[in-house]
Motif scaffolding. Structure first.
Motif, short mmCIF file in Angstrom:
data_model
loop_
_atom_site.label_atom_id
_atom_site.label_comp_id
_atom_site.label_asym_id
_atom_site.label_seq_id
_atom_site.Cartn_x
_atom_site.Cartn_y
_atom_site.Cartn_z
N GLU A 247 -19.73 -35.31 -17.72
CA GLU A 247 -20.30 -35.52 -16.38
C GLU A 247 -20.17 -36.98 -15.93
O GLU A 247 -20.68 -37.33 -14.85
CB GLU A 247 -21.78 -35.10 -16.39
CG GLU A 247 -22.00 -33.61 -16.61
CD GLU A 247 -21.84 -32.78 -15.34
OE1 GLU A 247 -21.25 -31.70 -15.42
OE2 GLU A 247 -22.31 -33.24 -14.28
N PHE A 248 -19.53 -37.82 -16.71
CA PHE A 248 -19.35 -39.24 -16.36
C PHE A 248 -18.90 -39.41 -14.90
O PHE A 248 -19.49 -40.18 -14.14
CB PHE A 248 -18.31 -39.86 -17.31
CG PHE A 248 -18.06 -41.33 -17.15
CD1 PHE A 248 -17.29 -41.82 -16.12
CD2 PHE A 248 -18.57 -42.24 -18.06
CE1 PHE A 248 -17.04 -43.19 -15.97
CE2 PHE A 248 -18.33 -43.61 -17.94
CZ PHE A 248 -17.55 -44.07 -16.88
N PRO A 249 -17.88 -38.65 -14.43
CA PRO A 249 -17.41 -38.85 -13.05
C PRO A 249 -18.47 -38.50 -12.00
O PRO A 249 -18.41 -38.98 -10.87
CB PRO A 249 -16.21 -37.89 -12.93
CG PRO A 249 -15.84 -37.51 -14.32
CD PRO A 249 -17.09 -37.64 -15.14
N ASN A 250 -19.44 -37.68 -12.37
CA ASN A 250 -20.46 -37.26 -11.38
C ASN A 250 -21.68 -38.17 -11.38
O ASN A 250 -22.55 -38.05 -10.52
CB ASN A 250 -20.92 -35.82 -11.68
CG ASN A 250 -19.76 -34.84 -11.67
OD1 ASN A 250 -18.78 -35.05 -10.95
ND2 ASN A 250 -19.85 -33.79 -12.49
N LEU A 251 -21.76 -39.09 -12.37
CA LEU A 251 -22.99 -39.88 -12.53
C LEU A 251 -22.80 -41.38 -12.31
O LEU A 251 -23.75 -42.13 -12.33
CB LEU A 251 -23.60 -39.61 -13.92
CG LEU A 251 -24.17 -38.18 -14.05
CD1 LEU A 251 -24.49 -37.83 -15.51
CD2 LEU A 251 -25.43 -38.02 -13.19
N ASP B 91 -27.52 -40.92 -2.85
CA ASP B 91 -26.63 -41.33 -1.74
C ASP B 91 -25.32 -40.57 -1.92
O ASP B 91 -24.42 -41.02 -2.64
CB ASP B 91 -26.41 -42.84 -1.81
CG ASP B 91 -25.49 -43.33 -0.69
OD1 ASP B 91 -25.47 -44.55 -0.43
OD2 ASP B 91 -24.79 -42.47 -0.09
N PHE B 92 -25.23 -39.39 -1.28
CA PHE B 92 -24.04 -38.54 -1.49
C PHE B 92 -22.80 -39.10 -0.81
O PHE B 92 -21.68 -38.71 -1.14
CB PHE B 92 -24.32 -37.12 -0.98
CG PHE B 92 -25.29 -36.36 -1.84
CD1 PHE B 92 -26.60 -36.12 -1.42
CD2 PHE B 92 -24.91 -35.92 -3.10
CE1 PHE B 92 -27.49 -35.43 -2.23
CE2 PHE B 92 -25.80 -35.23 -3.92
CZ PHE B 92 -27.09 -34.99 -3.49
N GLU B 93 -23.01 -40.05 0.13
CA GLU B 93 -21.85 -40.73 0.74
C GLU B 93 -21.17 -41.58 -0.32
O GLU B 93 -19.98 -41.51 -0.55
CB GLU B 93 -22.33 -41.69 1.87
CG GLU B 93 -22.96 -41.00 3.07
CD GLU B 93 -21.90 -40.29 3.93
OE1 GLU B 93 -22.01 -39.05 4.07
OE2 GLU B 93 -20.95 -40.95 4.37
N LYS B 94 -22.02 -42.38 -0.97
CA LYS B 94 -21.48 -43.34 -1.95
C LYS B 94 -21.08 -42.64 -3.26
O LYS B 94 -20.14 -43.04 -3.93
CB LYS B 94 -22.57 -44.39 -2.23
CG LYS B 94 -22.05 -45.67 -2.85
CD LYS B 94 -23.14 -46.76 -2.87
CE LYS B 94 -22.66 -47.95 -3.70
NZ LYS B 94 -23.76 -48.87 -4.02
N PHE B 95 -21.83 -41.58 -3.59
CA PHE B 95 -21.61 -40.88 -4.88
C PHE B 95 -21.37 -39.39 -4.63
O PHE B 95 -22.17 -38.55 -5.05
CB PHE B 95 -22.81 -41.10 -5.80
CG PHE B 95 -23.24 -42.53 -5.94
CD1 PHE B 95 -24.51 -42.95 -5.55
CD2 PHE B 95 -22.36 -43.48 -6.45
CE1 PHE B 95 -24.89 -44.28 -5.68
CE2 PHE B 95 -22.73 -44.81 -6.58
CZ PHE B 95 -24.00 -45.22 -6.20
N PRO B 96 -20.25 -39.05 -3.93
CA PRO B 96 -20.03 -37.65 -3.53
C PRO B 96 -19.96 -36.66 -4.69
O PRO B 96 -20.41 -35.53 -4.57
CB PRO B 96 -18.71 -37.71 -2.77
CG PRO B 96 -18.06 -39.01 -3.15
CD PRO B 96 -19.17 -39.95 -3.51
N LYS B 97 -19.42 -37.10 -5.83
CA LYS B 97 -19.28 -36.14 -6.94
C LYS B 97 -20.61 -35.79 -7.59
O LYS B 97 -20.68 -34.87 -8.40
CB LYS B 97 -18.33 -36.72 -8.00
CG LYS B 97 -16.87 -36.76 -7.57
CD LYS B 97 -15.99 -37.23 -8.70
CE LYS B 97 -14.52 -37.27 -8.27
NZ LYS B 97 -13.70 -37.99 -9.29
N PHE B 98 -21.67 -36.51 -7.23
CA PHE B 98 -22.98 -36.17 -7.80
C PHE B 98 -23.37 -34.75 -7.40
O PHE B 98 -24.13 -34.08 -8.09
CB PHE B 98 -24.04 -37.18 -7.35
CG PHE B 98 -25.42 -36.87 -7.89
CD1 PHE B 98 -26.49 -36.64 -7.05
CD2 PHE B 98 -25.61 -36.77 -9.27
CE1 PHE B 98 -27.75 -36.33 -7.56
CE2 PHE B 98 -26.87 -36.47 -9.79
CZ PHE B 98 -27.93 -36.25 -8.93
N ARG B 99 -22.78 -34.28 -6.28
CA ARG B 99 -23.04 -32.88 -5.86
C ARG B 99 -22.61 -31.90 -6.95
O ARG B 99 -23.12 -30.79 -7.03
CB ARG B 99 -22.24 -32.56 -4.60
CG ARG B 99 -22.77 -33.10 -3.32
CD ARG B 99 -21.97 -32.55 -2.13
NE ARG B 99 -22.08 -33.44 -0.98
CZ ARG B 99 -23.19 -33.59 -0.27
NH1 ARG B 99 -24.27 -32.90 -0.62
NH2 ARG B 99 -23.26 -34.42 0.75
#
Ligand SMILES: C[C@@H](CC(=O)O)C(=O)C(=O)O
Ligand SMILES: [Zn+2]
Length: 331
Positions: free
Chosen positions: A205-209, A230-238
């Motif tokens: 999950e490294f790329p999502n965090l 902040d889904f703009e800055k960290f979109p893959k957190f979705r």
């Protein structure tokens, strides 16, 4: 009002905050169950309710520790919020704009108890996190020697973990949160008193965090605020999907090396007391097998980042260098 969900430690159930990501429950298996051994051998988290790792500390509470822990100093963190985001003091000069997310001070246990009581009125929270050392009193030494060293040392040996590096005593106030991060050590986390919620994510999950850069004081910590992502800055957190559980008195949670974890002392359930058993990771295999696994790739990324920061000899140059290297080129 944020949504809630219910979680259990196998005995009680708790209403906990529901975050934006999905989770599965971490298996709770007897230490006699072959599947429990298998999960540890395969670097998968597991809750072990019956190993009695710290049964000799089942009587530990604040008063007993106050009377027996000795006159040593205990690293204590202070936060004006519920979050205790760890930072490495030595890396603060690398990021001039860095604002310390919490304060820290070495206190006697007596001062710590005073701070807990005083802090409540001033809205300040505290979290004692101290490696157990030779300053503790003789009753604590006897409790410590009574830990189930046979079991945990057998696990260390059969899984080729490195040496035990330390046992940390953690005393947190209800509602305290250690935000999501990973450690570079294997960890048998023993819950002594009170209840903690653990949310874990595998190294994949490294790329999502989105961890901070390795030179940043908050190296190994995620940049994502679970309460206000902040889904703009960290979109893959979705895309993040995790695992979770509640640990209560007597439970042991195996947290594999490089697995992300957020830890929450359950609100309204009183303070929490925990002891960690941290071990260096397995030695690098002589013969590397491919494809590399996720935690080997995380270790590789860390080494590359460190090498680039060292070669540039100026942390301010690293972001542009990394962007020039990948943006628009590795799509
Ligand atoms: C400090 C601890 C979290 C907590 O218990 O608040 C942790 O991150 C670990 O044991 O690796
Ligand atoms: Zn940790």
């Amino acid at each position: 009002m944020s949504q809630t969900t219910r979680l259990t430690d196998g005995r009680k159930s708790f209403e906990v905050k529901k975050y934006t990501f999905a989770t599965e429950v971490i298996p709770r298996l007897s230490c006699h169950d072959p599947e429990c051994e298998e999960r540890i051998a395969n670097g998968l988290p597991v809750v072990i309710p019956d190993v009695n790792l710290v049964a000799s500390a089942r009587h530990w509470n604040i008063d007993y520790l106050h009377d027996n822990i000795g006159d040593g100093k205990f690293m204590t963190y202070f936060s004006s919020s519920k979050k205790f985001k760890y930072y490495d003091d030595k890396k603060c000069p690398n990021v001039k704009s860095f604002k310390k997310p919490m304060e820290q001070e070495e206190l006697t246990f007596d001062d710590f108890v005073q701070k807990i009581n005083k802090g409540k009125s001033k809205g300040q929270r505290c979290y004692l996190q101290q490696t157990l050392n030779e300053t503790v009193g003789k009753n604590i030494v006897s409790d410590f020697l009574g830990f189930n060293w046979n079991w945990v040392t057998a696990q260390q040996k059969k899984n080729s973990f490195g040496p035990l590096t330390n046992n940390m005593l953690l005393i947190g106030q209800e509602g305290n949160i250690t935000p999501v991060h990973y450690d570079e050590q294997e960890n048998f986390f023993a819950q002594v008193y009170g209840y903690k919620r653990f949310i874990l994510f595998p190294p994949e999950e490294f790329p999502n965090l989105y961890p901070h850069p390795t030179y940043h004081p908050c190296d190994r910590q995620s940049q994502v605020d679970f309460d206000n992502a902040d889904f703009e800055k960290f979109p893959k957190f979705r895309n993040a999907t995790g695992f979770e559980t509640i640990v209560g008195p007597g439970d042991v949670l195996y947290i594999p090396i490089y697995w992300w974890h957020q830890v929450e002392s359950i609100p309204i359930e009183g303070h929490t007391i925990s002891v960690t058993f941290w071990y260096k990771g397995r030695p690098t295999p002589e013969k590397v097998t491919y494809p590399l696994n996720a935690h080997q790739k995380v270790a590789m990324m860390r080494n590359i980042e460190k090498m680039i920061a060292q070669a540039l000899n100026n942390p301010d140059e690293v972001p542009e260098f990394m962007q020039n290297m990948v943006l628009g080129r590795y799509t």
